[in-house]
Scaffold this motif. Structure first.
Motif, PDB file in Angstrom:
ATOM      1  N   ALA A  28       0.898  -1.337   0.049  1.00  0.00           N
ATOM      2  CA  ALA A  28      -0.145   0.054   0.017  1.00  0.00           C
ATOM      3  C   ALA A  28       0.929   1.289  -0.001  1.00  0.00           C
ATOM      4  O   ALA A  28       0.591   2.174  -0.654  1.00  0.00           O
ATOM      5  N   LEU A  29       1.852   1.214   0.631  1.00  0.00           N
ATOM      6  CA  LEU A  29       2.838   2.398   0.953  1.00  0.00           C
ATOM      7  C   LEU A  29       3.594   2.563  -0.556  1.00  0.00           C
ATOM      8  O   LEU A  29       3.859   3.560  -0.904  1.00  0.00           O
ATOM      9  N   GLN A  30       4.290   1.421  -1.199  1.00  0.00           N
ATOM     10  CA  GLN A  30       4.680   1.552  -2.294  1.00  0.00           C
ATOM     11  C   GLN A  30       3.776   2.057  -3.220  1.00  0.00           C
ATOM     12  O   GLN A  30       4.178   2.753  -4.429  1.00  0.00           O
ATOM     13  N   LEU A  31       2.338   1.769  -3.359  1.00  0.00           N
ATOM     14  CA  LEU A  31       1.430   2.619  -4.232  1.00  0.00           C
ATOM     15  C   LEU A  31       1.300   3.953  -4.058  1.00  0.00           C
ATOM     16  O   LEU A  31       1.457   4.531  -4.955  1.00  0.00           O
ATOM     17  N   ALA A  32       1.174   4.139  -2.765  1.00  0.00           N
ATOM     18  CA  ALA A  32       1.160   5.579  -2.419  1.00  0.00           C
ATOM     19  C   ALA A  32       1.986   6.546  -2.831  1.00  0.00           C
ATOM     20  O   ALA A  32       1.708   7.572  -3.513  1.00  0.00           O
ATOM     21  N   TYR A  33       3.338   5.904  -2.629  1.00  0.00           N
ATOM     22  CA  TYR A  33       4.489   6.729  -2.903  1.00  0.00           C
ATOM     23  C   TYR A  33       4.927   6.667  -4.492  1.00  0.00           C
ATOM     24  O   TYR A  33       5.633   7.277  -5.137  1.00  0.00           O
ATOM     25  N   SER A  34       4.260   5.644  -5.382  1.00  0.00           N
ATOM     26  CA  SER A  34       4.389   5.647  -6.846  1.00  0.00           C
ATOM     27  C   SER A  34       3.905   6.735  -7.432  1.00  0.00           C
ATOM     28  O   SER A  34       4.178   6.914  -8.793  1.00  0.00           O
ATOM     29  N   GLN A  35       3.058   7.605  -6.897  1.00  0.00           N
ATOM     30  CA  GLN A  35       2.440   8.617  -7.593  1.00  0.00           C
ATOM     31  C   GLN A  35       2.869   9.749  -7.079  1.00  0.00           C
ATOM     32  O   GLN A  35       3.079  10.158  -5.799  1.00  0.00           O
ATOM     33  N   SER A  36       2.977  10.965  -8.033  1.00  0.00           N
ATOM     34  CA  SER A  36       3.221  12.288  -7.415  1.00  0.00           C
ATOM     35  C   SER A  36       2.317  13.000  -6.201  1.00  0.00           C
ATOM     36  O   SER A  36       1.047  12.570  -6.446  1.00  0.00           O
ATOM     37  N   GLN A  37       2.989  13.338  -5.313  1.00  0.00           N
ATOM     38  CA  GLN A  37       2.227  13.743  -4.100  1.00  0.00           C
ATOM     39  C   GLN A  37       2.465  15.388  -4.376  1.00  0.00           C
ATOM     40  O   GLN A  37       3.355  16.031  -4.004  1.00  0.00           O
ATOM     41  N   PRO A  38       1.200  16.227  -4.435  1.00  0.00           N
ATOM     42  CA  PRO A  38       1.399  17.681  -4.457  1.00  0.00           C
ATOM     43  C   PRO A  38       1.673  18.211  -2.987  1.00  0.00           C
ATOM     44  O   PRO A  38       1.386  17.322  -2.076  1.00  0.00           O
ATOM     45  N   PRO A  39       2.515  19.205  -2.998  1.00  0.00           N
ATOM     46  CA  PRO A  39       3.194  19.493  -1.551  1.00  0.00           C
ATOM     47  C   PRO A  39       1.838  19.614  -0.543  1.00  0.00           C
ATOM     48  O   PRO A  39       2.319  19.465   0.756  1.00  0.00           O
ATOM     49  N   GLN A  40       1.003  20.261  -1.009  1.00  0.00           N
ATOM     50  CA  GLN A  40      -0.020  20.699  -0.094  1.00  0.00           C
ATOM     51  C   GLN A  40      -0.725  19.371   0.451  1.00  0.00           C
ATOM     52  O   GLN A  40      -1.569  19.467   1.350  1.00  0.00           O
ATOM     53  N   SER A  41      -0.701  18.299  -0.226  1.00  0.00           N
ATOM     54  CA  SER A  41      -1.362  17.201   0.416  1.00  0.00           C
ATOM     55  C   SER A  41      -0.763  16.590   1.334  1.00  0.00           C
ATOM     56  O   SER A  41      -1.153  15.506   2.225  1.00  0.00           O
ATOM     57  N   THR A  42       0.681  16.574   1.442  1.00  0.00           N
ATOM     58  CA  THR A  42       1.472  16.179   2.521  1.00  0.00           C
ATOM     59  C   THR A  42       2.429  17.025   3.184  1.00  0.00           C
ATOM     60  O   THR A  42       3.528  17.088   2.841  1.00  0.00           O
ATOM     61  N   PRO A  43       1.734  18.147   3.937  1.00  0.00           N
ATOM     62  CA  PRO A  43       2.562  19.113   4.332  1.00  0.00           C
ATOM     63  C   PRO A  43       3.597  18.643   5.527  1.00  0.00           C
ATOM     64  O   PRO A  43       3.217  17.404   5.987  1.00  0.00           O
ATOM     65  N   PRO A  44       4.444  19.315   5.864  1.00  0.00           N
ATOM     66  CA  PRO A  44       5.520  18.907   7.001  1.00  0.00           C
ATOM     67  C   PRO A  44       4.675  19.073   8.274  1.00  0.00           C
ATOM     68  O   PRO A  44       3.585  19.597   8.543  1.00  0.00           O
ATOM     69  N   ARG A  45       5.260  18.036   9.352  1.00  0.00           N
ATOM     70  CA  ARG A  45       4.492  18.127  10.577  1.00  0.00           C
ATOM     71  C   ARG A  45       4.613  19.401  11.260  1.00  0.00           C
ATOM     72  O   ARG A  45       5.568  20.482  10.889  1.00  0.00           O
ATOM     73  N   SER A  46       3.765  19.797  12.181  1.00  0.00           N
ATOM     74  CA  SER A  46       3.812  20.999  12.809  1.00  0.00           C
ATOM     75  C   SER A  46       3.810  20.765  14.235  1.00  0.00           C
ATOM     76  O   SER A  46       3.234  19.594  14.932  1.00  0.00           O
ATOM     77  N   VAL A  47       4.425  21.644  15.100  1.00  0.00           N
ATOM     78  CA  VAL A  47       4.448  21.425  16.560  1.00  0.00           C
ATOM     79  C   VAL A  47       4.087  22.579  17.423  1.00  0.00           C
ATOM     80  O   VAL A  47       4.589  23.680  16.958  1.00  0.00           O
ATOM     81  N   ALA A  48       2.998  22.766  18.147  1.00  0.00           N
ATOM     82  CA  ALA A  48       2.747  23.592  19.187  1.00  0.00           C
ATOM     83  C   ALA A  48       3.287  23.277  20.266  1.00  0.00           C
ATOM     84  O   ALA A  48       2.915  22.354  20.998  1.00  0.00           O
ATOM     85  N   ALA A  49       3.854  24.342  21.143  1.00  0.00           N
ATOM     86  CA  ALA A  49       4.580  24.065  22.346  1.00  0.00           C
ATOM     87  C   ALA A  49       4.498  25.142  23.271  1.00  0.00           C
ATOM     88  O   ALA A  49       4.245  26.180  22.826  1.00  0.00           O
ATOM     89  N   LEU A  50       4.428  25.058  24.436  1.00  0.00           N
ATOM     90  CA  LEU A  50       4.397  25.955  25.650  1.00  0.00           C
ATOM     91  C   LEU A  50       4.970  25.277  26.853  1.00  0.00           C
ATOM     92  O   LEU A  50       4.612  24.491  27.187  1.00  0.00           O
TER      93      LEU A  50
END
Length: 335
Positions: A28-50
């Protein structure tokens, strides 16, 4: 009259373990990564901290599949017994409604190892291989099982600082996989002569645990233990030695991990030999792979991996009757 949507369900780690399959997750992962992923579909992780409280979010909308969503991790480190809990929230693309919640603790280990095996399956030459392992924890254990599903392992040799733990690890590998395995007293001894090398344990003092002069010609390396600037796992000599470096989150690996920041500080040029997992799975690197001697996969983890594997688990848990219906109904706002 509108028909009420099915109530969301919860999938526990126990239920996830019952329905999970390494080969299916890797495919399933090989199939998912075999296709172009627009940047907005897989954004970087975000962290909220205090202060000592933090919340990390990994969202993704896969190109394929029925579900999209995000993994959330939260911890309040200022309490007596700090801990982390993970939850993956999946939305149904067909209805826009929340379909389920998946306990993300075990899934995180599954998706990390399955992604590494998916990459290694494309990077490493075919045929039986000796696997050298640095580390004997949960991640190392899952990785050996994932790798064994894509390669015949002739032997597993493991090093970790505690003799009892590496001995127990080797015993479990032989018992569960039928593969000869043994613990050794140093990282060099585990790695020398290995066709495949798994780095799944950072040192306590953040010093490198793998050096290039330990590697045999043609070795393939999987490195998962340096995910933020403060963490170290591989020496800069390994970066220099690698002909191809494949990254699951290219910019995060190159710009935000201690290993690559240290390599940059040492004056090494590696951006021109670093590629995304999509490049690897789509076949764009096939010609380069033919010329490469030393190949490396470096991972920090990404939301796409969480969602792809969680979808597989959710669908199977529902089919098996092991997902728990929740006595809740969210209010739907129509757009």
């Amino acid at each position: 009259m509108s028909i009420p949507a099915p109530a969301p369900v919860f999938v526990s780690s126990e239920a996830a373990r019952e329905v999970f399959d390494w080969k299916d997750a890797i495919g399933a992962l090989q199939l998912a990564y075999s296709q172009s992923q627009p940047p907005q579909s897989t954004p970087p992780r975000s962290v909220a901290a205090l202060h000592k409280t933090w919340l990390r979010t990994l969202p993704a909308v896969p190109v394929t599949g029925r579900y999209y969503g995000a993994k959330l991790m939260g911890a309040a480190m200022g309490v007596d017994k700090p801990a982390v809990e993970y939850v993956i929230v999946l939305f149904d693309r067909q209805t826009s409604r929340i379909a389920g919640f998946v306990d993300g603790a075990l899934v995180t280990g599954f998706r990390t190892a399955a992604t590494s095996a998916a990459a290694l399956d494309r990077l490493a030459p075919p045929g039986p291989a000796r696997l050298g392992v640095l580390g004997s924890g949960l991640e190392a254990s899952m990785h050996v099982r994932a790798i064994a599903s894509v390669r015949e392992l002739s032997e597993v040799v493991v090093f970790s600082p505690t003799p009892e733990k590496r001995a127990a690890f080797a015993e479990a590998v032989t018992r569960d996989l039928g593969v000869p395995a043994r613990g050794v007293g140093s990282g060099r001894e585990a790695v020398e002569g290995a066709d495949l090398v798994l780095c799944a344990a950072r040192s306590r003092d953040e010093q490198p645990t793998l050096y290039a002069d330990w590697l045999k010609p043609g070795a393939t390396i999987v490195s998962i233990g340096s995910t933020v600037p403060s963490q170290r796992e591989i020496d800069v000599s390994v970066v220099e030695r690698s002909d191809i470096i494949v990254c699951d989150m290219l910019e995060e690996v190159l710009e935000e991990t201690g290993d690559m920041l240290e390599a940059n500080k040492a004056g090494l040029h590696f951006h021109d030999k670093s590629y995304s997992l999509v490049d690897l799975m789509s076949g764009a690197l096939d010609e380069r792979l033919l010329q490469a001697q030393t190949r490396m996969f470096k991972s920090v983890g990404g939301g796409l991996q969480d969602i792809v594997v969680a979808e597989l688990i959710l669908s199977r848990a529902i089919a098996a009757g092991s997902a728990t219906p929740l006595p809740i109904q969210f209010e739907t706002k129509y757009l």
